[in-house]
Design a protein around this motif. Structure first.
Motif, PDB file in Angstrom:
ATOM      1  N   ALA A  98      -8.754   3.975   0.050  1.00 36.56           N
ATOM      2  CA  ALA A  98      -7.293   4.077   0.123  1.00 36.56           C
ATOM      3  C   ALA A  98      -6.687   2.744   0.557  1.00 36.56           C
ATOM      4  N   ALA A  99      -7.295   2.110   1.548  1.00 42.56           N
ATOM      5  CA  ALA A  99      -6.802   0.814   2.016  1.00 42.56           C
ATOM      6  C   ALA A  99      -6.900  -0.236   0.917  1.00 42.56           C
ATOM      7  N   THR A 100      -7.969  -0.183   0.153  1.00 45.93           N
ATOM      8  CA  THR A 100      -8.149  -1.149  -0.939  1.00 45.93           C
ATOM      9  C   THR A 100      -7.068  -0.971  -1.993  1.00 45.93           C
ATOM     10  N   VAL A 101      -6.788   0.257  -2.368  1.00 47.73           N
ATOM     11  CA  VAL A 101      -5.737   0.518  -3.361  1.00 47.73           C
ATOM     12  C   VAL A 101      -4.375   0.096  -2.808  1.00 47.73           C
ATOM     13  N   LEU A 102      -4.074   0.494  -1.584  1.00 41.06           N
ATOM     14  CA  LEU A 102      -2.789   0.129  -0.975  1.00 41.06           C
ATOM     15  C   LEU A 102      -2.664  -1.388  -0.787  1.00 41.06           C
ATOM     16  N   GLY A 103      -3.798  -2.021  -0.500  1.00 40.46           N
ATOM     17  CA  GLY A 103      -3.792  -3.462  -0.262  1.00 40.46           C
ATOM     18  C   GLY A 103      -3.442  -4.287  -1.478  1.00 40.46           C
ATOM     19  N   LEU A 104      -3.632  -3.723  -2.666  1.00 38.97           N
ATOM     20  CA  LEU A 104      -3.304  -4.462  -3.885  1.00 38.97           C
ATOM     21  C   LEU A 104      -1.841  -4.884  -3.913  1.00 38.97           C
ATOM     22  N   GLY A 105      -0.976  -4.049  -3.375  1.00 39.26           N
ATOM     23  CA  GLY A 105       0.444  -4.381  -3.364  1.00 39.26           C
ATOM     24  C   GLY A 105       0.926  -4.995  -2.071  1.00 39.26           C
ATOM     25  N   GLN A 106       0.059  -5.093  -1.086  1.00 45.96           N
ATOM     26  CA  GLN A 106       0.478  -5.538   0.246  1.00 45.96           C
ATOM     27  C   GLN A 106      -0.075  -6.903   0.667  1.00 45.96           C
ATOM     28  N   LEU A 107      -1.163  -7.312   0.066  1.00 45.30           N
ATOM     29  CA  LEU A 107      -1.880  -8.493   0.556  1.00 45.30           C
ATOM     30  C   LEU A 107      -1.760  -9.677  -0.396  1.00 45.30           C
ATOM     31  N   ASN A 108      -1.927 -10.859   0.183  1.00 52.49           N
ATOM     32  CA  ASN A 108      -2.028 -12.048  -0.654  1.00 52.49           C
ATOM     33  C   ASN A 108      -3.432 -12.080  -1.270  1.00 52.49           C
ATOM     34  N   TRP A 109      -3.677 -13.077  -2.091  1.00 47.41           N
ATOM     35  CA  TRP A 109      -4.944 -13.166  -2.819  1.00 47.41           C
ATOM     36  C   TRP A 109      -6.146 -13.169  -1.880  1.00 47.41           C
TER      37      TRP A 109
END
Length: 164
Positions: free
Chosen positions: A72-83
């Motif tokens: 879930a964190a990985t999916v959510l992180g796609l829109g939240q994190l830099n590269w």
């Protein structure tokens, strides 16, 4: 605080508990039962493993929850994190999935099941010795591997948390 940081915190927490569980088996449980004779060793491991296989609820919540929270964190992180953050999170997820969950499913659980199938009272000393020898070294090796990967995944998640 939003859902993404909470999910990362939960994933780091649960992955760390998994790492600690594997660590405890590696440095306390398995060395502790190593001194038992073959029959006692097999019975003891069967009893411990039966607790897990009977779906001990807290264990299941932690073990499965770590994977669910991490995904879930990985999916959510796609829109939240830099590269860099995305790479760190993806690497942590891959390490946990391939280094902890996959070996659990293809090595440790089948070894556990093979040991569970034994009727200690019906085996002679040589059969008990052979069963233990075909179980203990491989199980311990793969548990150490799982522990190392779980620890690395947890550390990467903590690094990511500090970067948020």
């Amino acid at each position: 605080m939003g859902i993404f940081p909470i999910t990362i915190i939960l994933a780091a927490f649960l992955c760390s508990i998994v790492a600690g569980f594997l660590f405890a088996f590696a440095i306390v449980t398995m060395p502790g039962i190593k001194c038992l004779n073959d029959s006692e060793f097999i019975r003891t491991f069967q009893v411990m493993d039966r607790v897990i296989q009977n779906n001990q609820p807290i264990f299941i919540w932690v073990w499965v929850g770590a994977t669910v929270a991490l995904l879930a964190a990985t999916v959510l992180g796609l829109g939240q994190l830099n590269w860099d953050g995305k790479l760190l999170l993806a690497f942590a997820a891959l390490i946990f999935l391939l280094g902890v969950q996959l070996p659990t499913l293809i090595v440790n659980v089948p070894l556990n099941n093979r040991l569970q199938a034994l009727d200690v009272d019906r085996l002679d000393a040589s059969a008990l010795k052979a069963a233990r020898e075909s179980f203990e070294p491989d199980w311990n090796r793969w548990n150490m591997i799982r522990m190392a990967f779980a620890s690395v995944a947890s550390a990467l998640l903590m690094v990511l948390l500090f970067r948020l």
